[in-house]
Motif scaffolding. Structure first.
Motif, short mmCIF file in Angstrom:
data_model
loop_
_atom_site.label_atom_id
_atom_site.label_comp_id
_atom_site.label_asym_id
_atom_site.label_seq_id
_atom_site.Cartn_x
_atom_site.Cartn_y
_atom_site.Cartn_z
N UNK A 87 100.15 6.35 98.72
CA UNK A 87 98.96 6.03 97.95
C UNK A 87 98.60 7.22 97.07
N UNK A 88 98.12 6.91 95.87
CA UNK A 88 97.58 7.91 94.96
C UNK A 88 96.06 7.80 95.02
N UNK A 89 95.41 8.88 95.44
CA UNK A 89 93.95 8.87 95.63
C UNK A 89 93.30 9.64 94.49
N UNK A 90 92.37 8.98 93.84
CA UNK A 90 91.73 9.53 92.66
C UNK A 90 90.21 9.48 92.80
N UNK A 91 89.53 10.23 91.95
CA UNK A 91 88.08 10.12 91.80
C UNK A 91 87.80 9.68 90.37
N UNK A 92 87.17 8.52 90.22
CA UNK A 92 86.76 8.09 88.89
C UNK A 92 85.25 7.89 88.86
N UNK A 93 84.75 7.14 87.88
CA UNK A 93 83.31 7.00 87.70
C UNK A 93 82.93 5.53 87.54
N UNK A 94 81.81 5.18 88.11
CA UNK A 94 81.31 3.81 88.03
C UNK A 94 80.43 3.66 86.80
N UNK A 95 80.77 2.71 85.96
CA UNK A 95 79.95 2.38 84.79
C UNK A 95 79.67 0.88 84.82
N UNK A 140 87.50 7.21 83.83
CA UNK A 140 87.88 8.58 84.19
C UNK A 140 86.90 9.61 83.65
N UNK A 141 85.95 9.18 82.84
CA UNK A 141 85.03 10.09 82.15
C UNK A 141 83.63 9.92 82.74
N UNK A 142 83.04 11.02 83.18
CA UNK A 142 81.70 10.95 83.76
C UNK A 142 80.60 11.37 82.83
N UNK A 143 80.94 11.81 81.63
CA UNK A 143 79.97 12.32 80.66
C UNK A 143 79.73 11.27 79.57
N UNK A 144 78.53 10.69 79.50
CA UNK A 144 78.28 9.67 78.47
C UNK A 144 78.50 10.17 77.05
N UNK A 145 78.22 11.45 76.79
CA UNK A 145 78.42 11.98 75.44
C UNK A 145 79.90 12.01 75.07
N UNK A 146 80.75 12.28 76.05
CA UNK A 146 82.20 12.25 75.76
C UNK A 146 82.66 10.82 75.49
N UNK A 147 82.10 9.86 76.21
CA UNK A 147 82.42 8.45 75.94
C UNK A 147 81.97 8.08 74.53
N UNK A 148 80.81 8.56 74.13
CA UNK A 148 80.34 8.29 72.76
C UNK A 148 81.29 8.90 71.73
N UNK A 149 81.77 10.11 72.02
CA UNK A 149 82.67 10.78 71.08
C UNK A 149 83.99 10.03 70.96
N UNK A 150 84.51 9.56 72.08
CA UNK A 150 85.76 8.79 72.06
C UNK A 150 85.57 7.51 71.24
N UNK A 151 84.49 6.80 71.51
CA UNK A 151 84.23 5.53 70.82
C UNK A 151 84.04 5.74 69.33
N UNK A 152 83.30 6.79 68.96
CA UNK A 152 83.07 7.08 67.55
C UNK A 152 84.37 7.45 66.84
N UNK A 153 85.24 8.18 67.53
CA UNK A 153 86.50 8.58 66.90
C UNK A 153 87.43 7.38 66.72
N UNK A 154 87.47 6.49 67.69
CA UNK A 154 88.26 5.27 67.52
C UNK A 154 87.71 4.45 66.35
N UNK A 155 86.39 4.36 66.26
CA UNK A 155 85.77 3.64 65.14
C UNK A 155 86.18 4.26 63.81
N UNK A 156 86.25 5.58 63.75
CA UNK A 156 86.62 6.27 62.50
C UNK A 156 88.02 5.89 62.04
N UNK A 157 88.99 5.89 62.96
CA UNK A 157 90.38 5.70 62.55
C UNK A 157 90.76 4.23 62.39
N UNK A 158 89.94 3.34 62.91
CA UNK A 158 90.23 1.90 62.82
C UNK A 158 89.82 1.38 61.45
#
Length: 245
Positions: free
Chosen positions: A185-193, A118-136
């Motif tokens: 049907x529920x129609x969405x726009x997501x992102x290919x990674x 659902x996220x198209x911004x690589x920097x936001x993906x990095x922020x999510x991953x870093x935050x999960x790493x912090x709390x784990x």
């Protein structure tokens, strides 16, 4: 413009009514196994991007764990709190990747299910991953479940992601259709990674032992009722990327 995840009643209601038949048959069991749920040392679980609370409730009902379930959508969380309240689940509204309600090294396992696409911004993906790493906590496991980019365009039993015979660039938007039980049907726009994107993000954040799983409904598995010859028996619909802090 992509899918509006915050404050959209139609999207929240669609996700709630969607029958996640093969997610709960193939995807979520692989996530639970990768996280080591059921082991005595796993007592606290983070569900980042919990949506209407379906997965959080299954975890709380099946395992003796406390669940922190977080999402950016107040509508999703309203459904979760109303329909899937549980004494061992705490629901949190978040406005950015920060999980400021959790201290460092405070959860034993974490999962993101259908969040990265659902996220198209690589920097936001990095922020999510870093935050999960912090709390784990050290030694804790993190699992990311998304649709399998290698089977984009295939019509599965309950969804299709992307168009057939179409090549997508990293981060490119693509249409996803969730087929609802009422025939709508529920129609969405997501992102290919590509599948290496998640592996690289986890490694960059400091995770180790990064591994990928593509569960398939094999010939020896019993198909769910009403799905005797599903595409999921030939093409793996999901990609789980798991790692250790």
């Amino acid at each position: 413009m992509g899918t509006v995840w915050k404050g959209d009643d139609e999207v929240a209601a669609g996700f709630d009514s969607y029958d996640d038949l093969f997610e709960r048959t193939l995807g979520y069991p692989a996530v639970f196994s990768a996280l080591g749920l059921g082991a005595p040392e796993v007592r606290t679980v983070l569900d980042y991007g919990c949506g209407p609370g379906k997965i959080a409730l299954r975890v709380a009902e099946r395992y003796d764990v406390d669940v922190h379930a977080a999402d950016i959508s107040d509508r999703m969380l309203h459904i979760a709190r109303t329909r899937r309240a549980h004494p061992r689940i705490r629901y949190h509204l978040i406005g950015r990747p920060s999980l400021d309600f959790l201290p460092d090294d405070s959860v034993d396992a974490a999962m993101c299910c259908f969040v990265f696409v659902t996220v198209g911004d690589p920097d936001r993906l990095r922020a999510i991953t870093a935050e999960v790493h912090r709390v784990l906590r050290p030694g804790g496991r993190f699992a990311v479940l998304d649709t399998n980019p290698d089977t984009t365009g295939i019509r599965f039993s309950t969804f299709r992601t992307g168009e057939p015979a179409t090549r997508y660039e990293p981060g490119q938007q693509r249409r996803t259709v969730l087929y609802l039980p009422d025939g709508g049907a529920l129609r969405l726009l997501d992102h290919h990674w590509p599948r290496d994107t998640c592996r690289d993000l986890l490694a960059e954040a400091g995770f180790r032992d990064v591994d990928s799983i593509t569960p398939l409904l094999g010939d020896t598995d019993r198909p769910p009722p009403g799905a005797e010859h599903p595409a999921e028996a030939v093409h793996p619909p999901f990609l789980i990327t798991a790692a250790t802090k």
